[in-house]
Scaffold this active site. Structure first.
Site, PDB file in Angstrom:
ATOM      1  N   GLU A  33       0.821  -1.211   0.087  1.00  0.00           N
ATOM      2  CA  GLU A  33       0.003   0.008  -0.061  1.00  0.00           C
ATOM      3  C   GLU A  33       0.804   1.284  -0.107  1.00  0.00           C
ATOM      4  OE1 GLU A  33      -3.893   1.913   2.425  1.00  0.00           O
ATOM      5  OE2 GLU A  33      -2.310   0.556   3.498  1.00  0.00           O
ATOM      6  N   LYS A  92      -9.914   2.108  -2.513  1.00  0.00           N
ATOM      7  CA  LYS A  92     -10.266   1.601  -0.992  1.00  0.00           C
ATOM      8  C   LYS A  92     -11.472   2.214  -0.469  1.00  0.00           C
ATOM      9  CE  LYS A  92      -7.566   1.263   3.320  1.00  0.00           C
ATOM     10  NZ  LYS A  92      -6.359   2.062   4.123  1.00  0.00           N
ATOM     11  N   CYS A 102      -5.936  -2.979   2.519  1.00  0.00           N
ATOM     12  CA  CYS A 102      -5.522  -2.685   3.863  1.00  0.00           C
ATOM     13  C   CYS A 102      -6.657  -2.838   4.817  1.00  0.00           C
ATOM     14  CB  CYS A 102      -4.655  -1.533   4.339  1.00  0.00           C
ATOM     15  SG  CYS A 102      -3.587  -1.551   5.813  1.00  0.00           S
TER      16      CYS A 102
END
Length: 290
Positions: free
Chosen positions: A40, A112, A149
């Site tokens: 990331e 995300k 994540c």
């Protein structure tokens, strides 16, 4: 399929870090990897340790960054997963993963969806939640269920990717310890992180790849004590079997063989998707059942 995990640290500047990333991608290509996954926000430091408007400038060159990594993918002849700071409009930013085909073209992108706001991980200050949904990205190596994540803690995200036909779940990640935590707490956090993602593999009958960074990064504001990123990048097979797990220190290109046909075998003996009681799950769309 040979999958390469690029676990690395920040080298003090975007230019130096990118150069090291390219070296590791070259190792991956030379080792026969077809799919290469970066961690990331791999171009820069993890800047979300504090809330500072100066860090929005890191997204100013995002369009050039997109072209840059497309060129790298083409040059090395790999399907490449990158993680970039996207400036969508003035004051509107996303934490976005871009996937490139072997010819350098953009296969797709994922913004995300789940955005954390914890001490040392102030991502809500920087990132707008994604609006592209949980859509796998079609590539020459299969449909990639790409998440990022904080998404890794949510079984709903993994499930929706699986239900849309993803053949593998991929999590570029930046997570670590605070040095002030006890060794027992550090162990609990790390093993919980591994366990929940291993569960996604088992529950969905899919291989899972998670790539995390390493190294200590200070908090520029001096408020926090910095983060020691814990590495431990890993690959689990479709039955939750551990295929690979890195250590917490090494900066390496790890190449792992993943049997992409095993999902069909596992789902035949463990037909979890078949036995889901979809007629009873309506309340999953509620925040809490009072």
């Amino acid at each position: 399929m040979k999958v390469a995990l690029i676990q690395q640290k920040f080298h003090g500047s975007k230019e130096a870090t990118n150069q090291r990333t390219i070296e590791l991608i070259r190792e991956a290509a030379e080792g026969g990897a077809e799919l290469v996954v970066c961690q990331e926000l791999h171009q820069t430091q993890y800047f979300c340790q504090s809330e500072d408007t100066k860090f929005f400038d890191l997204a100013n060159e995002w369009e050039e960054d997109v072209k840059f990594w497309g060129h790298v993918a083409k040059q090395k002849g790999v399907v490449l997963v990158t993680s970039l700071f996207e400036k969508r409009a003035d004051g509107l930013y996303h934490n976005t993963a871009f996937v490139y085909e072997k010819d350098g073209s953009i296969a797709g992108k994922y913004r995300k969806m789940h955005i954390p706001d914890d001490p040392g991980f102030y991502e809500k200050f920087y990132f707008t939640p994604g609006d592209l949904g949980f859509e796998p990205i079609e590539t020459s190596v299969g449909k990639l269920g790409l998440l990022v994540c904080w998404d890794q803690w949510y079984p709903e995200a993994a499930r929706l990717m699986a239900l849309r036909g993803a053949k593998i779940l991929i999590y570029p990640t930046a997570i670590g310890w605070f040095e002030s935590d006890s060794s027992e707490e550090k162990s609990r956090q790390l093993e919980a992180w591994v366990a929940v993602q291993r569960g996604h593999a088992v529950a969905n009958g899919l291989p899972v790849v998670s790539v995390n960074r390493v190294g200590f990064e200070e908090d520029d504001s001096g408020v926090m004590d910095g983060i020691k990123f814990w590495g431990n990048s890993f690959v689990f097979g479709a039955q939750g079997e551990e295929l690979f797990r890195a250590d917490s220190e090494s900066e390496e290109c790890y190449i792992v063989d993943v049997d992409m046909k095993r999902s069909e075998e596992v789902r035949r003996i463990w037909p979890f998707l078949r036995d889901r009681r979809i007629d009873e799950y309506q309340n999953l769309t509620k925040r809490f059942i009072d």
